[in-house]
Design an enzyme around this catalytic site. Structure first.
Site, short mmCIF file in Angstrom:
data_model
loop_
_atom_site.label_atom_id
_atom_site.label_comp_id
_atom_site.label_asym_id
_atom_site.label_seq_id
_atom_site.Cartn_x
_atom_site.Cartn_y
_atom_site.Cartn_z
NE ARG A 6 -4.16 -1.84 1.83
CZ ARG A 6 -4.92 -2.43 2.73
NH1 ARG A 6 -4.64 -2.33 4.01
NH2 ARG A 6 -5.96 -3.13 2.35
CE LYS A 51 -21.79 -17.07 5.34
NZ LYS A 51 -22.18 -16.45 6.59
N GLY A 63 -10.40 -7.68 -2.35
CA GLY A 63 -10.62 -8.80 -1.43
C GLY A 63 -9.76 -10.00 -1.70
N GLY A 66 -13.69 -3.59 0.32
CA GLY A 66 -15.09 -3.13 0.40
C GLY A 66 -15.38 -2.02 -0.60
#
Ligand code: AMP
Length: 402
Positions: free
Chosen positions: A36, A207, A359, A382
């Site tokens: 980062r 999910k 992610g 996110g």
């Protein structure tokens, strides 16, 4: 891209306050993974090379409004200094007289890294009352004293309307995007808004619930959707297949049916696994067998199978635009990583514009060593998912329009 960037403004003699994402892992007081920080370097260098002084703001971890040394940005500042080969000053806070005078004293080309913005609860306060809002506004105005130009290069927190990521723009103008932010907006926003076809989305992960909105949004734009990961089994069950002990969200079976129906209505090719690696327990050393469609009782699907990988690879080869979010299986366990790695390879080999949308798929791509073969590997987990869902990100929206 309709937002101003650092290239659109005059930086000479300006005092830039820049929000970056230095939320890096720290081990034994050192930066364990500097990805980062490295990604923020182009904007940092550009700002200091164009005659501005630079005060840097970031959060690190979740200190929850308290000063906790393990969340200090000092190691990140030291690491930045090593990467740049020049002195980087540090402040013991991000607001207050002392840091403001340190920021004011910077000469053009000099850098100051402030301490963790989340040492103050006002940074990410969930405001419920007017008092909360006043408190947060006061903190924001303090941050705003650090500069007369605001640059945001922290895409990873752009989906949050925090003091240093969005609210500060009320008090510091111009407010512009850094290069990293610009690239994210360009790929996740522009490419997805005006994709070249065939446009395919590869969606995996645990999910359906976590990917419901992205599926609903992308179904209106793509030509095909390739499903993998644990979420596949809710769809398989919706189609009447046996799924054994595989991950399932029983309450979403009707939703899965609706998504399948919508795909059919829109003429979107909705691809589900035709075979799976079934395991007798959730363990890398489990007994494994390849099964087609139905998974027997007592077994669970932990990766998509070789026939599915072959079908998906063919589809990927036809694409002009690819968006990928979520692994195809439990890739953290080596015995269930093969499909995810094969999909990495297929995407890397394709000539399409390929966007890895944050992610775990980013970890998988990094693990595969093929990250530089992708057009864009998003830095925001996110944030990239929310952008792909078509949501407005406060950290982007608050910047000046062109
Ligand atoms: P997500 O954050 O929703 O993208 O989910 C990523 C997680 O999904 C990873 O930790 C994977 O191990 C997990 N996952 C992928 N495939 C499966 C599966 N078939 N069963 C259970 N978990 C899975």
């Amino acid at each position: 891209m309709n937002k101003l960037t650092v290239k659109d403004i005059d930086l000479q003699g300006k005092r830039v306050v820049m929000r970056v994402d230095f939320n890096v892992p720290i081990q034994n007081g050192k930066v364990a993974d500097d990805t980062r920080i490295v990604k923020a370097l182009p904007t940092i260098k550009y700002v200091i090379e164009h005659g501005a002084s630079l005060t840097i703001l970031s959060h690190l971890g979740r200190p929850k409004g308290q000063v906790k040394p393990e969340f200090s940005l000092k190691p990140a500042a030291d690491h930045l200094s090593e990467l740049l080969g020049k002195e980087v000053k540090t402040a013991s806070d991000c607001i207050g007289e002392k840091v403001v005078s340190q920021a004011n004293a910077l000469k053009p080309g000099e850098i100051l890294v402030c301490e963790n913005t989340r040492y103050h609860k006002e940074e990410d306060l969930k405001c419920k009352t007017d008092e909360d809002r006043e408190q947060q506004d006061k903190f924001t105005r303090e941050l705003a004293k650090l500069g007369n130009v605001y640059v945001n290069d922290a895409f990873g927190t752009a989906h949050r309307a925090h003091a240093s990521t969005a609210l500060i723009c009320k008090y510091v103008r111009p407010a512009v995007a850094g290069f990293l932010m610009e690239k994210e907006i360009e790929y996740l926003g522009e490419t997805v808004a005006r994709p070249k076809h065939p446009f395919i989305a590869i969606i995996g992960g645990a999910k359906v619930s976590g990917k419901l909105e992205v599926l609903t949004s992308l179904i209106n734009k793509v030509d095909s959707i390739l499903i993998g990961g644990g979420m596949a089994y809710t769809f398989m069950k919706a189609l009447g297949h046996k799924i054994g002990n595989s991950l399932v969200e029983a309450e979403l079976i009707d939703t899965a049916k609706e998504i399948l129906k919508k795909a059919e209505e829109k003429g979107v090719k909705f691809m589900l696994p035709v075979d799976n690696l079934a395991a007798d327990k959730f363990d890398n050393d489990a007994e494994v067998k390849t099964v087609e469609y139905d998974i027997p009782d007592g077994w669970m699907g932990l990766d998509i199978g070789p026939k599915t990988v072959a079908e998906y690879t063919d589809e990927i080869a036809k694409a002009e635009t690819i968006v990928w979010n979520g692994p195809m299986g439990c890739f953290e366990m080596p015995n269930f990583a093969e499909a995810t790695m094969s999909i990495c390879k297929a995407v890397a080999e394709s000539d399409a514009t390929s966007i890895i949308g944050g992610g775990d798929s980013v970890s998988a791509v990094n693990k595969s060593g093929l990250a530089d073969k992708m057009s864009h590997v998003s830095t925001g987990g996110g944030a990239s998912l929310e952008y792909l869902e078509g949501k407005t990100l406060p950290g982007v929206a608050s910047l000046d329009d062109k």
